[in-house]
Structure formats: C-alpha cells, structure tokens
Design an enzyme around this catalytic site. Structure first.
Site, PDB file in Angstrom:
ATOM      1  N   HIS A  84       0.824  -1.206   0.000  1.00  0.00           N
ATOM      2  CA  HIS A  84       0.000   0.000   0.000  1.00  0.00           C
ATOM      3  C   HIS A  84       0.860   1.259   0.000  1.00  0.00           C
ATOM      4  CE1 HIS A  84      -3.834  -2.097   1.693  1.00  0.00           C
ATOM      5  NE2 HIS A  84      -3.361  -2.680   0.597  1.00  0.00           N
ATOM      6  N   GLU A  86       0.742   3.953   1.853  1.00  0.00           N
ATOM      7  CA  GLU A  86       1.187   4.353   3.189  1.00  0.00           C
ATOM      8  C   GLU A  86       2.376   3.499   3.629  1.00  0.00           C
ATOM      9  OE1 GLU A  86      -3.428   4.270   3.455  1.00  0.00           O
ATOM     10  OE2 GLU A  86      -1.874   3.312   2.279  1.00  0.00           O
ATOM     11  N   CYS A 112      -6.264   1.332   5.413  1.00  0.00           N
ATOM     12  CA  CYS A 112      -6.810   0.064   5.881  1.00  0.00           C
ATOM     13  C   CYS A 112      -6.303  -0.182   7.308  1.00  0.00           C
ATOM     14  CB  CYS A 112      -6.377  -1.072   4.961  1.00  0.00           C
ATOM     15  SG  CYS A 112      -4.609  -1.470   5.060  1.00  0.00           S
ATOM     16  N   CYS A 115      -2.401  -0.637   7.484  1.00  0.00           N
ATOM     17  CA  CYS A 115      -1.708   0.651   7.333  1.00  0.00           C
ATOM     18  C   CYS A 115      -1.904   1.515   8.573  1.00  0.00           C
ATOM     19  CB  CYS A 115      -2.197   1.374   6.090  1.00  0.00           C
ATOM     20  SG  CYS A 115      -1.602   0.613   4.559  1.00  0.00           S
TER      21      CYS A 115
END
Length: 184
Positions: A84, A86, A112, A115
């Site tokens: 991801h 992040e 999410c 993260c």
C-alpha cells in the site's frame, strides 16, 4: 484556500494532497492508484504509491495474481502482492533515514487496518485522506485510542498561477480550466 486574504496559492493541505495525487500516478497496481506523502513542519519527508515490491514484476504486467484475475474488491486479499501507498511511504522514509515521528501523512484513500497500525507505530500524528475506502470503525477507534488525528479533506480545484509570454502573472485559474486555455 487558507484564511489568508488575497493569497491565491493553495492551502498546505491542498498542496500536499495534490502532490499525493501526482504520486499516485506512479502506481503499478492494475486495480487502484493510491498515493501518500509524509510531511513534518511543511517539509516533505517521503512519498509512496501502491504496487508490487521492488524487484517483483509490476502488477499491471501480471506480477500480482489477485489483480490479474477478476476478483471482487475485498476478496482474497491474502493473495495480493501489492504494497500500500502508506506502507511504501513509511518504508521509504526508513530506507533513507528520515524520522517521521510527529509527521502528517496525506493519502488519496483512507487507510486500511494494517496501514493504520503501521501509521500508529511509526509515530505519525495525523492522517489526512481524500477518498474513503472501507474506512473501518476499527481503524477510527485505534486512531482515537492512540491519539492519531484523522480527517477527510474534501476535493477542491487546485489553483495554478498562469504566466503570460511577457512574464506577467495572470489571474489564477483552476488546473482544469488552465489546461483548456492557451496563453499566446
């Protein structure tokens, strides 16, 4: 725009979110393009976008088996190889020796749960997101418990100063408008 009378520039939030949007264009995920920018004291520390790990074939080239299929959103996440935005921003900061404690992460999509946990443990103190994707109550709760602020930034047209051929500054127009306008 900030409450600065007469200042045509975007606010700091708009500026950093616009940068996150540009960062997202580097994503190699075939399903979704997400970008993140970590800043502290208005200085960029790190950026990240979603996609396969370094050295792994790009998602759009078949590198991620989940994305190569027509899997429903949210299904078979354990098969996804993509990192991801992040996560990549946090990893890039660590790789290059940038302390991000006390920073703010601007991300084009709400984080999410995984993260969120990384954001908390990395010491980031605020999350500013634009789009909302499965922003779970659990995520909001652990942010609240850990003291990480989070807020949604509504999309606003970014202003861009235009310059005439003689170097004089023209009135600011939004990016969308300026793309259609030709200055002679």
């Amino acid at each position: 725009m900030d409450d600065r009378t007469g200042d045509p520039r975007p606010s700091w939030d708009e500026y950093f979110m616009a940068l996150a949007t540009v960062v997202a264009t580097r994503s190699n995920c075939s399903r979704r393009h997400v970008g993140a920018v970590i800043v502290r004291n208005r200085h960029i520390l790190s950026t990240g976008y979603n996609g396969t790990p370094h050295g792994v074939r790009n998602c759009f080239a078949g590198g991620c088996p989940r994305c190569a299929r027509t899997t429903e959103s949210g299904d078979h996440l354990e098969e996804c190889l993509c990192v991801h935005a992040e996560q990549n921003a946090i990893c890039q900061a660590a790789l290059h020796g940038h302390a991000i404690e006390g920073g703010t992460i601007y991300v084009t999509l709400s984080p999410c749960l995984t993260c969120a946990k990384l954001i908390i443990n990395s010491g980031i103190s605020e999350v500013v997101y634009q789009g909302e994707y499965a922003f779970l109550d659990t995520v909001k709760d652990i942010f609240r418990q850990s003291g990480v602020k989070h807020r949604r930034l509504k999309a606003t047209p970014l202003k861009q100063p235009l310059t005439a051929s003689d170097g004089n500054r023209l009135p600011s127009k939004t990016i969308r408008q300026s793309k259609r306008r030709t200055v002679k």
